[in-house]
Design an enzyme around this catalytic site. Sequence first.
Site, mmCIF file in Angstrom:
data_model
loop_
_atom_site.group_PDB
_atom_site.id
_atom_site.type_symbol
_atom_site.label_atom_id
_atom_site.label_comp_id
_atom_site.label_asym_id
_atom_site.label_seq_id
_atom_site.Cartn_x
_atom_site.Cartn_y
_atom_site.Cartn_z
ATOM 1 N N SER A 29 0.796 -1.182 -0.097
ATOM 2 C CA SER A 29 0.057 0.040 -0.143
ATOM 3 C C SER A 29 0.867 1.262 -0.210
ATOM 4 O O SER A 29 1.570 1.532 1.008
ATOM 5 C CB SER A 29 -0.945 0.011 1.193
ATOM 6 O OG SER A 29 -1.778 -1.074 1.425
ATOM 7 N N HIS A 60 -3.286 0.503 -4.538
ATOM 8 C CA HIS A 60 -2.747 -0.734 -5.413
ATOM 9 C C HIS A 60 -2.997 -0.648 -6.763
ATOM 10 O O HIS A 60 -4.262 -0.600 -7.029
ATOM 11 C CB HIS A 60 -3.069 -2.121 -4.619
ATOM 12 C CG HIS A 60 -2.641 -2.476 -3.521
ATOM 13 N ND1 HIS A 60 -1.891 -3.425 -3.344
ATOM 14 C CD2 HIS A 60 -3.097 -1.887 -2.210
ATOM 15 C CE1 HIS A 60 -1.640 -3.222 -1.864
ATOM 16 N NE2 HIS A 60 -2.426 -2.275 -1.379
ATOM 17 N N HIS A 82 -4.945 -9.734 -1.722
ATOM 18 C CA HIS A 82 -5.223 -10.061 -0.229
ATOM 19 C C HIS A 82 -6.172 -10.991 0.258
ATOM 20 O O HIS A 82 -7.283 -10.961 -0.697
ATOM 21 C CB HIS A 82 -5.589 -8.677 0.751
ATOM 22 C CG HIS A 82 -4.679 -7.545 0.460
ATOM 23 N ND1 HIS A 82 -4.644 -6.755 -0.652
ATOM 24 C CD2 HIS A 82 -3.588 -7.187 1.281
ATOM 25 C CE1 HIS A 82 -3.838 -5.857 -0.526
ATOM 26 N NE2 HIS A 82 -3.134 -6.011 0.567
ATOM 27 N N TYR A 84 -7.958 -11.026 2.514
ATOM 28 C CA TYR A 84 -9.359 -10.250 2.708
ATOM 29 C C TYR A 84 -10.335 -9.817 1.617
ATOM 30 O O TYR A 84 -11.471 -9.531 1.834
ATOM 31 C CB TYR A 84 -9.305 -9.097 3.796
ATOM 32 C CG TYR A 84 -8.396 -7.966 3.186
ATOM 33 C CD1 TYR A 84 -8.987 -6.911 2.189
ATOM 34 C CD2 TYR A 84 -7.168 -7.728 3.515
ATOM 35 C CE1 TYR A 84 -8.418 -6.153 1.736
ATOM 36 C CE2 TYR A 84 -6.513 -6.720 3.265
ATOM 37 C CZ TYR A 84 -7.055 -5.620 2.144
ATOM 38 O OH TYR A 84 -6.441 -4.765 1.783
ATOM 39 N N GLU A 85 -9.746 -9.869 0.347
ATOM 40 C CA GLU A 85 -10.631 -9.452 -0.861
ATOM 41 C C GLU A 85 -11.464 -10.600 -0.987
ATOM 42 O O GLU A 85 -12.312 -10.461 -2.129
ATOM 43 C CB GLU A 85 -9.690 -8.994 -2.021
ATOM 44 C CG GLU A 85 -8.743 -7.590 -1.582
ATOM 45 C CD GLU A 85 -7.979 -7.513 -2.717
ATOM 46 O OE1 GLU A 85 -8.099 -7.083 -3.654
ATOM 47 O OE2 GLU A 85 -6.702 -7.899 -2.402
ATOM 48 N N ALA A 112 3.028 -2.013 4.100
ATOM 49 C CA ALA A 112 2.723 -1.149 5.142
ATOM 50 C C ALA A 112 1.860 -1.678 6.130
ATOM 51 O O ALA A 112 1.295 -2.745 6.262
ATOM 52 C CB ALA A 112 1.803 0.082 4.631
ATOM 53 N N MET A 210 -1.901 -7.054 6.831
ATOM 54 C CA MET A 210 -2.799 -7.936 6.395
ATOM 55 C C MET A 210 -2.179 -8.572 5.058
ATOM 56 O O MET A 210 -3.135 -9.090 4.270
ATOM 57 C CB MET A 210 -4.067 -7.258 5.901
ATOM 58 C CG MET A 210 -4.678 -6.599 7.103
ATOM 59 S SD MET A 210 -6.155 -5.348 6.849
ATOM 60 C CE MET A 210 -6.144 -4.494 8.221
ATOM 61 N N SER A 211 -0.923 -8.697 5.083
ATOM 62 C CA SER A 211 -0.400 -9.461 3.597
ATOM 63 C C SER A 211 1.020 -10.165 4.104
ATOM 64 O O SER A 211 1.096 -10.593 5.086
ATOM 65 C CB SER A 211 -0.238 -8.149 2.840
ATOM 66 O OG SER A 211 0.988 -7.508 3.319
ATOM 67 N N ASN A 234 1.431 3.729 10.996
ATOM 68 C CA ASN A 234 0.940 3.999 12.017
ATOM 69 C C ASN A 234 1.083 3.367 13.169
ATOM 70 O O ASN A 234 1.588 2.241 12.926
ATOM 71 C CB ASN A 234 -0.800 3.983 11.730
ATOM 72 C CG ASN A 234 -0.985 2.635 11.303
ATOM 73 O OD1 ASN A 234 -1.009 2.365 10.039
ATOM 74 N ND2 ASN A 234 -1.586 1.604 12.219
ATOM 75 N N HIS A 246 -7.261 3.913 6.481
ATOM 76 C CA HIS A 246 -6.238 3.366 5.329
ATOM 77 C C HIS A 246 -5.704 4.470 4.702
ATOM 78 O O HIS A 246 -4.682 4.683 4.350
ATOM 79 C CB HIS A 246 -7.222 2.886 4.335
ATOM 80 C CG HIS A 246 -6.558 2.478 3.033
ATOM 81 N ND1 HIS A 246 -5.432 1.088 3.475
ATOM 82 C CD2 HIS A 246 -6.506 2.325 1.752
ATOM 83 C CE1 HIS A 246 -4.982 0.941 2.064
ATOM 84 N NE2 HIS A 246 -5.259 1.561 1.453
#
Length: 274
Positions: A29, A60, A82, A84-85, A112, A210-211, A234, A246
């Site tokens: 990201s 992306h 990802h 989650y997609e 990120a 998440m990746s 963050n 995000h």
Amino acid sequence: MDQTMIKDAAAYINDKLTSAPGIGLILGSGLGVLADEIENPVSFAYKDIPHFPESTVSGHKGQLVIGELEGKQVIAMQGRFHYYEGYSMQQVTFPVRVMKEMGIDSIIVTNAAGGINQSYSPGDLMLITDHINNMGDNPLLGPNDASLGERFPDMSQVYDKAYLQHAKDHAAALGLNVQEGVYVGNSGPTYETPAEINMLRTLGGDAVGMSTVPEVIVSGHAGLRVLGISCISNMAAGILDQSLTHDEVIETTAQVREDFLRFVKEIIRTLPNS
């Protein structure tokens, strides 16, 4: 994973190239700007490559960019897929299989991530020394194709120690203060609760995202040398009294863009040929 699908995608890409890439790049990201630095680029939208998923996440770009970067032939994923997609772990990691089929022997994986380690600050770069798979799934589940990798691959040194030392040396040469730590991969798409962050810190996590973990597992299975870099975009939930978005992730990665570009380009420029 169906070898026919892997070979179809690799053949489609190779048909339009004049030289084979040796290094793969997965750009997370807000970090896809590195692909814009590639010289004499040949680009492929994911939607045009046989059997490729499509990236659906802001930040992306959704294309492969192949060409020369710092004197090396590279293939860059400008945006990733990802779990989650809604994609399977095999779909998420399909591009790694394709890049391996095309001949790469090394891969640099970026992301990120939220900082769990309270000594970190937003904008820090962290070299990944190890990971914790907290996704509840694994891309190697199911029948194993021995031609792609062994049934029970060793993950104890999946992050190449020589590459890690190389990156540390060149960070120092550039005057960059980089962190080192353990990346925790969660499924997402929700950010973690403060209680979950406390748990992950207790387990030994320094950053969370998440990746990355699925791609690194498959890279290890495929025998690729791996370097992982997180941009701490963050501080994770509960550390600071603020909500997480995000947009904040993209904003922070934009702020450290120059350091990120300098660092990765220097690593690639000085990386010995395998």
